[in-house]
Scaffold this active site. Structure first.
Site, mmCIF file in Angstrom:
data_model
loop_
_atom_site.group_PDB
_atom_site.id
_atom_site.type_symbol
_atom_site.label_atom_id
_atom_site.label_comp_id
_atom_site.label_asym_id
_atom_site.label_seq_id
_atom_site.Cartn_x
_atom_site.Cartn_y
_atom_site.Cartn_z
ATOM 1 N N ARG A 41 16.804 -33.853 -77.178
ATOM 2 C CA ARG A 41 15.921 -32.685 -77.307
ATOM 3 C C ARG A 41 15.958 -32.111 -78.716
ATOM 4 O O ARG A 41 14.929 -31.737 -79.276
ATOM 5 C CB ARG A 41 16.312 -31.628 -76.267
ATOM 6 C CG ARG A 41 15.906 -32.030 -74.841
ATOM 7 C CD ARG A 41 16.709 -31.241 -73.815
ATOM 8 N NE ARG A 41 16.206 -31.411 -72.454
ATOM 9 C CZ ARG A 41 16.424 -32.489 -71.700
ATOM 10 N NH1 ARG A 41 17.122 -33.516 -72.173
ATOM 11 N NH2 ARG A 41 15.959 -32.546 -70.451
ATOM 12 N N SER A 100 13.460 -32.501 -61.516
ATOM 13 C CA SER A 100 13.712 -33.443 -62.608
ATOM 14 C C SER A 100 13.552 -32.733 -63.939
ATOM 15 O O SER A 100 12.478 -32.216 -64.273
ATOM 16 C CB SER A 100 12.734 -34.624 -62.534
ATOM 17 O OG SER A 100 12.674 -35.269 -63.794
ATOM 18 N N ASP A 154 24.015 -37.226 -62.519
ATOM 19 C CA ASP A 154 24.581 -38.353 -63.271
ATOM 20 C C ASP A 154 26.059 -38.588 -62.951
ATOM 21 O O ASP A 154 26.634 -39.587 -63.386
ATOM 22 C CB ASP A 154 24.408 -38.124 -64.781
ATOM 23 C CG ASP A 154 22.935 -38.207 -65.191
ATOM 24 O OD1 ASP A 154 22.135 -38.822 -64.455
ATOM 25 O OD2 ASP A 154 22.579 -37.640 -66.249
HETATM 26 C C1 S3P Z 1 18.021 -36.091 -67.960
HETATM 27 C C2 S3P Z 1 17.653 -35.746 -66.704
HETATM 28 C C3 S3P Z 1 18.100 -36.449 -65.492
HETATM 29 C C4 S3P Z 1 19.309 -37.334 -65.788
HETATM 30 C C5 S3P Z 1 19.151 -38.129 -67.038
HETATM 31 C C6 S3P Z 1 18.950 -37.200 -68.229
HETATM 32 C C7 S3P Z 1 17.497 -35.311 -69.097
HETATM 33 O O1 S3P Z 1 17.044 -37.251 -65.026
HETATM 34 O O2 S3P Z 1 19.561 -38.189 -64.714
HETATM 35 O O3 S3P Z 1 20.309 -38.917 -67.270
HETATM 36 O O4 S3P Z 1 18.020 -35.429 -70.214
HETATM 37 O O5 S3P Z 1 16.529 -34.566 -68.883
HETATM 38 P P1 S3P Z 1 15.885 -36.667 -64.067
HETATM 39 O O6 S3P Z 1 15.146 -35.654 -64.833
HETATM 40 O O7 S3P Z 1 15.033 -37.830 -63.737
HETATM 41 O O8 S3P Z 1 16.616 -36.114 -62.887
#
Ligand code: S3P
Length: 422
Positions: free
Chosen positions: A18, A156, A306
């Site tokens: 980000r 998500s 995770d």
């Molecule tokens: C993440 C969000 C999660 C996570 C991924 C990293 C992120 O995925 O599993 O390792 O950096 O926004 P989802 O948004 O699909 O849950």
């Protein structure tokens, strides 16, 4: 093993992606200290360089300098490697840029669903050319967008962040409501940078006009709790000793595994809680513990999504049967993590099964022995490497390269905390 030492886990992967993207958008020079230097974020850095921003070399221990600029159409396909976050968040940003970009990824990423992101971004006005199943490779053509009030069917952070970034760059108001709160790093960064972002429960709104607020920054990335979780688990499973992990992110939307560990009988102490930017961090103190089984509810999953591989491995050492409810999302991670976890636990002699979207893991005292197929999934590899540190364990991994996706020094750190090995 006997555990000892003080380790600083690598920079947070989600936050590094980000910050690199936001720095690439802010006109001028930003400096990011403590950035992760793993393969996944290198994919983001490479993608950004193709799109215009100048991103310095990602080197452990050195700050990365990013010169943000106006983005331009790349001369070739942008390859996101293994990184779902790179692909999905870039799709959000590109949705607001008036040129076409073709995105692709490695075999694992090309199997993962992208419709969850293309659908709301299409509603905002972006065009995606994809195969009918909405997977990579795809071409995004952005342009002028309209705002959206989106009810996300799944929790998500990648979906939510893609929409927030599209709203930011497209200068329109966006609202996202999730069924449960997912990690909020994008929100925290945008607030820190001065954007008008409001949160109410699981609903977040970024007001239009935010683009003008985006100015270069100098920030530090906290340690990644998801990487730290593997060392936390190794210390819990040890016979004796004490481990300190420094400057680990303890953002409540990420620290769900610490709450579950507490319930299982492993209390991880937090010392010197402080702020790094807009993120809370702490030093973690971990000692070996006997574990009891637990039930992890659907509402808890986004806060530890995770960490399920390593929590399932710990559950295989607890007394009783643990249940992870509604973990169907694991089927579309870097691998089909749900089936792979259960199959690998069975391969090393444990009882584990998937029923519908729930995962059941029975605890055992028997030393784990067998061969683990990682399918190139970094978190599966690291979780079972930790299981292999148990007394009389004999766990062979099908490969040991994948941890470099998120935690380049993982095997070195695991060896360093094992005083029996040194
Ligand atoms: C993440 C969000 C999660 C996570 C991924 C990293 C992120 O995925 O599993 O390792 O950096 O926004 P989802 O948004 O699909 O849950």
């Amino acid at each position: 093993m006997r555990v000892a030492g003080i380790i600083r886990p690598p920079g947070d992967k989600s936050i590094t992606h980000r910050m690199l993207m936001l720095a690439g958008l802010a006109r001028g020079r930003s400096r990011i200290a403590g950035a992760l230097t793993a393969t996944d974020v290198k994919s983001t850095a490479r993608a950004l360089r193709l799109l215009g921003p100048r991103v310095g070399v990602l080197r452990r221990g050195a700050a990365v300098v990013v010169d943000g600029t106006c983005w331009r159409a790349p001369t070739r396909t942008v390859h996101c490697g293994n990184s779902g976050t790179a692909a999905r968040l870039l799709m959000g940003i590109l949705a607001a840029h008036p040129f076409a970009v073709r995105l692709t990824g490695d075999g694992s990423l090309r199997r993962r669903p992208m419709g969850r992101v293309t659908e709301p971004l299409r509603r905002m006005g972006a065009t995606f050319t994809t195969a009918p199943d909405d997977r990579l490779p795809l071409t995004v053509r952005g342009g002028s967008l309209h705002g959206i009030d989106y009810d996300a069917p799944i929790a998500s952070a990648q979906v939510k962040s893609a929409i927030l970034l599209a709203g930011l760059v497209g200068d329109v108001t966006v609202t996202v409501t999730e069924p449960w709160r997912s990690r909020d790093h994008t929100e925290r960064l945008l607030i820190y940078l001065g954007c008008d972002l409001r949160q109410e429960g699981t609903r977040v709104t970024l007001a239009g006009g935010a683009a003008a607020k985006l100015v270069p920054f100098d920030m530090t990335v906290p340690g990644d709790p998801s990487s730290a979780a593997f060392l936390v688990a190794a210390a819990i499973l040890a016979e004796d000793g004490e481990l300190v992990l420094e400057r680990v992110g303890v953002n409540p939307t990420r620290a769900g595994f610490l709450r579950v560990l507490d319930r299982m009988g492993a209390r991880v102490e937090r010392a010197d809680e402080r702020w790094v930017g807009n993120e809370p961090v702490a030093d973690l103190l971990i000692r070996p513990a006997s574990l009891r089984a637990t039930e992890v509810s659907a509402a808890e999953i986004p806060g530890l999504v995770d960490e399920i591989p390593i929590l399932a491995v710990l559950a295989s050492r607890a007394s009783g049967e643990s249940i992870f409810r509604r973990v169907g999302e694991l089927r579309v991670k870097e691998s089909n993590r749900l089936e792979l976890l259960a199959a690998n636990l069975r391969a090393v002699g444990c009882r584990a099964e998937v029923q519908g979207d729930d995962l059941y893991v029975a605890g055992s005292d028997a030393p784990p022995q067998g061969r683990v197929e990682t399918a190139g999934d970094h978190r599966i590899a690291m979780a079972f490497a930790v299981l292999g540190t148990l007394e009389r364990a004999s766990v062979t991994l099908s490969e040991r390269a994948s941890p470099a996706i998120s935690y380049p020094g993982f095997f070195d750190d695991l060896a360093r905390i094992d005083t029996d090995a040194s």
